[in-house]
Write a protein that holds these residues in place. Structure first.
Motif, short mmCIF file in Angstrom:
data_model
loop_
_atom_site.label_atom_id
_atom_site.label_comp_id
_atom_site.label_asym_id
_atom_site.label_seq_id
_atom_site.Cartn_x
_atom_site.Cartn_y
_atom_site.Cartn_z
N ASN A 83 0.86 -1.18 0.00
CA ASN A 83 0.00 0.00 0.00
C ASN A 83 0.89 1.23 0.00
OD1 ASN A 83 -2.81 -1.00 0.26
ND2 ASN A 83 -1.98 -1.94 2.11
N TYR A 84 0.49 2.26 -0.71
CA TYR A 84 1.32 3.45 -0.83
C TYR A 84 0.43 4.68 -0.71
CZ TYR A 84 5.23 6.29 -2.38
OH TYR A 84 6.25 7.21 -2.43
N PHE A 85 0.86 5.65 0.10
CA PHE A 85 0.09 6.87 0.31
C PHE A 85 0.87 8.06 -0.21
CE2 PHE A 85 -1.51 3.95 3.43
CZ PHE A 85 -2.86 4.22 3.50
N ILE A 86 0.18 8.98 -0.85
CA ILE A 86 0.78 10.19 -1.38
C ILE A 86 -0.01 11.38 -0.85
CG2 ILE A 86 1.32 11.51 -3.47
CD1 ILE A 86 0.96 8.33 -4.56
N SER A 87 0.68 12.33 -0.25
CA SER A 87 -0.01 13.53 0.23
C SER A 87 0.87 14.75 0.05
CB SER A 87 -0.38 13.37 1.71
OG SER A 87 0.77 13.16 2.48
N LYS A 88 1.69 14.74 -1.01
CA LYS A 88 2.72 15.75 -1.16
C LYS A 88 2.25 16.97 -1.94
CE LYS A 88 7.67 16.03 -2.11
NZ LYS A 88 8.83 15.29 -2.59
N SER A 170 -0.11 -1.22 10.25
CA SER A 170 1.20 -1.05 9.62
C SER A 170 1.35 0.39 9.14
CB SER A 170 1.38 -2.01 8.45
OG SER A 170 0.41 -1.77 7.45
N LEU A 171 2.60 0.82 9.01
CA LEU A 171 2.95 2.13 8.47
C LEU A 171 3.43 1.98 7.03
CD1 LEU A 171 4.87 3.91 11.38
CD2 LEU A 171 2.70 4.61 10.38
N ASN A 172 3.27 3.03 6.23
CA ASN A 172 3.74 2.96 4.85
C ASN A 172 5.25 2.97 4.76
OD1 ASN A 172 3.64 5.70 5.74
ND2 ASN A 172 3.82 6.41 3.64
N LYS A 173 5.93 3.46 5.83
CA LYS A 173 7.39 3.44 5.85
C LYS A 173 7.87 3.10 7.26
CE LYS A 173 8.38 6.47 1.94
NZ LYS A 173 9.22 7.56 1.41
N SER A 185 10.37 17.41 6.04
CA SER A 185 9.11 16.84 6.52
C SER A 185 8.63 15.71 5.60
CB SER A 185 8.02 17.92 6.63
OG SER A 185 7.67 18.40 5.35
N GLU A 186 7.86 14.82 6.18
CA GLU A 186 7.24 13.73 5.43
C GLU A 186 6.05 13.23 6.23
OE1 GLU A 186 8.41 9.54 3.20
OE2 GLU A 186 9.93 11.05 3.63
N THR A 187 4.99 12.83 5.55
CA THR A 187 3.78 12.37 6.22
C THR A 187 3.69 10.85 6.19
OG1 THR A 187 2.60 14.40 5.67
CG2 THR A 187 1.26 12.50 6.26
N LEU A 188 3.53 10.26 7.37
CA LEU A 188 3.37 8.82 7.49
C LEU A 188 1.88 8.46 7.45
CD1 LEU A 188 5.93 8.12 10.38
CD2 LEU A 188 6.26 7.71 7.94
N LYS A 189 1.58 7.30 6.90
CA LYS A 189 0.20 6.84 6.80
C LYS A 189 0.07 5.45 7.41
CE LYS A 189 -1.52 10.35 4.63
NZ LYS A 189 -2.60 11.18 5.22
N VAL A 190 -1.05 5.24 8.11
CA VAL A 190 -1.30 3.98 8.79
C VAL A 190 -2.34 3.17 8.01
CG1 VAL A 190 -2.19 2.91 10.89
CG2 VAL A 190 -0.75 4.94 11.05
N THR A 191 -2.10 1.88 7.88
CA THR A 191 -3.08 0.95 7.30
C THR A 191 -3.58 0.04 8.41
OG1 THR A 191 -1.99 0.99 5.15
CG2 THR A 191 -3.47 -0.84 5.59
N VAL A 192 -4.90 -0.03 8.55
CA VAL A 192 -5.53 -0.83 9.60
C VAL A 192 -6.37 -1.91 8.95
CG1 VAL A 192 -7.02 -0.81 11.63
CG2 VAL A 192 -5.61 1.18 11.10
#
Length: 489
Positions: A83-88, A170-173, A185-192
């Motif tokens: 899974n990959y999250f983008i919020s840039k 889990s975290l994306n990174k 800066s960087e934004t982490l994303k959680v998958t539940v």
């Protein structure tokens, strides 16, 4: 007769088996999905999932004219959770549009997917609190009598359903690297899983002097060192290690060893042999040249394979010194050396377009021009001075180049300005500055043959392109050796 039937059966079975394999192969290529797009006035968040681990990923946005523009890329994907999250970045167009994701998997397979994105809503205006608003006051002060008050029997009260606990979090990174004076800066994303389980996330850091984290998972560098960012959902905790370093100044060389000559700009140039400026669109390289007296200019168009397409002859560009392409407007912008006016023509109909005068003007005469598609800003140069403008060409700020011998054109990349300083043929520099405050970040020494006239970032290939003046041997080079991501903010 039986032998013929048997042979026919074998042939038909072989064909069916081949078709089944082909269909499976095609489906494998489509085995990626854009799961979710959160698109608001505050920004854009995209969630991508794949059936296998991804190593590279690009996302394209479809513009109103049907063309595609790349607005995000990652060449080092850490997607072990698939899974990959983008919020840039924000989408460049607020109207209804499409997104297309292309990913390279760990086994080399290329997979893609498209999704339609709704129109970005406008920022809501503050409204009066209903509790304090006069219209919210009760229209009657009559207290209902007990006989009219409804009663609820205890037996009809619903029993609360226990909150479902997440089985996996889990975290994306699992590790990120930030820089106190660069990418900070960087934004982490959680998958539940399951997705219906409780998703109230508590974020924390083990070292506030190194990195902080907000309620949305955005990690920001504070100082050099290491820290661990933790995300807790109910009783489950996942973590990401953060390393924060201080960047050293860029000090690298561009030469024939790390740059590739794409083509010579040679056809039909006896009248205008002097290379001046250059830009890249989704389909073309566009080169501006002039004669020795500045009285005549030529724009030469080449496709992405370096094949000559067409030329335009003009007499009012005066040196044709700056050129850039804005994919949001679909226009190529040309800046003459004298005066503050600029000229444009449509990139999509390049073979039929006519040069027109721009609807506004820059504050000062310019000798170089660049449009930053990441920041939606324009940058100009005049001698040793670099200037910054917003998307409407409103002046923002000014600063001086790190050094100045003979100023040339400029390029840009995600909030950074690449300013050319020419010494002599085969000897030039690209000085890197932060556009927001003029901070000097380092240099590239360019030793390619000729006089370096222009540099631009090709967002469609992820390469930088350089335009050189060598008289009749004018040439375009491309390179991936210019690496600036960690210097961007």
């Amino acid at each position: 007769m039986n032998k013929k039937i048997r042979d026919t059966f074998i042939v038909i079975s072989t064909i069916l088996l081949f078709l089944m394999c082909f269909v499976m192969h095609v489906n494998a290529k489509e085995n990626i999905k854009i799961e979710e797009v959160e698109n608001s006035y505050k920004g854009t968040v995209v969630k991508v999932s794949a059936a296998q681990n991804m190593s590279k990923l690009r996302i394209y946005q479809q513009l109103s004219d049907g063309s595609w523009i790349k607005f995000y890329e990652d060449y080092d994907v850490n997607a072990s959770s698939k899974n990959y999250f983008i919020s840039k970045y924000r989408l460049s167009d607020t109207s209804k549009t499409k997104l297309k994701v292309i990913a390279i998997c760990d086994d080399g397979t290329e997979i893609s997917s498209e999704i339609e994105v709704k129109e970005i809503p406008s920022e809501p205006t503050p409204t009066q609190n209903p509790s304090t608003s006069p219209s919210a006051a009760p229209t009657s002060t009559t207290t209902p009598t007990p006989s009219t008050t409804p009663t609820v029997k205890p037996s009809t009260t619903p029993t609360p359903t226990p909150t479902q606990q997440p089985t996996t979090v889990s975290l994306n990174k699992t590790s990120i690297k930030l820089y106190s004076n660069g990418k900070n800066s960087e934004t982490l994303k959680v998958t539940v899983s399951p997705s219906s389980s409780a998703t109230s996330i508590k974020w924390s850091t083990t070292n506030k002097k190194v990195a902080k984290v907000d309620s949305k998972g955005k990690v920001t560098a504070v100082g050099e060192g290491t820290a661990t960012i933790k995300a807790t959902i109910n009783s489950k905790t996942v973590s990401c290690k953060v390393n924060v370093d201080k960047l050293s100044l860029i000090d690298s060389t561009l030469s024939t060893k790390n740059c590739k000559r794409e083509f010579y700009v040679t056809p039909k140039l006896s009248d205008c042999p002097v290379a001046q400026s250059f830009c890249v669109t989704d389909k073309y390289y566009v080169c501006a040249l002039k004669n020795s007296g500045d009285s005549k200019q030529v724009l030469q168009v080449y496709d992405k394979k370096g094949k000559y397409v067409k030329k335009f002859v003009y007499t009012n560009l005066n040196h044709a010194n700056g050129m850039t392409y804005n994919p949001n407007t679909g226009l190529i912008y040309l800046a003459p050396l004298k005066g503050s006016k600029y000229f444009t023509f449509k990139a999509s109909t390049i073979s039929k377009s006519k040069l027109t005068t721009g609807s506004s003007s820059f504050k000062y005469p310019i000798s170089g021009l660049a449009y930053d598609a990441f920041k939606n800003e324009y940058y100009t140069t005049s001698g040793a001075t670099l200037r910054r403008y917003d998307s409407n060409m409103k002046y923002l700020n000014t600063f001086k180049k790190h050094k100045y011998t003979i100023g040339q054109d400029i390029g840009c990349y995600n909030g950074l300005i690449l300013a050319i300083d020419y010494v002599k043929k085969g000897d030039a520099y690209l000085y890197i500055h932060r556009a927001s405050n003029g901070q000097y970040l380092g240099k590239y020494h360019v030793t390619l043959p000729g006089e370096l006239e222009s540099v631009t970032y090709d967002q469609y290939t992820g390469k930088f392109a350089l335009f050189f003046n060598n008289g009749k041997n004018n040439a375009v080079y491309t390179t991936t050796a210019i690496k600036l991501d960690k210097y961007c903010r």
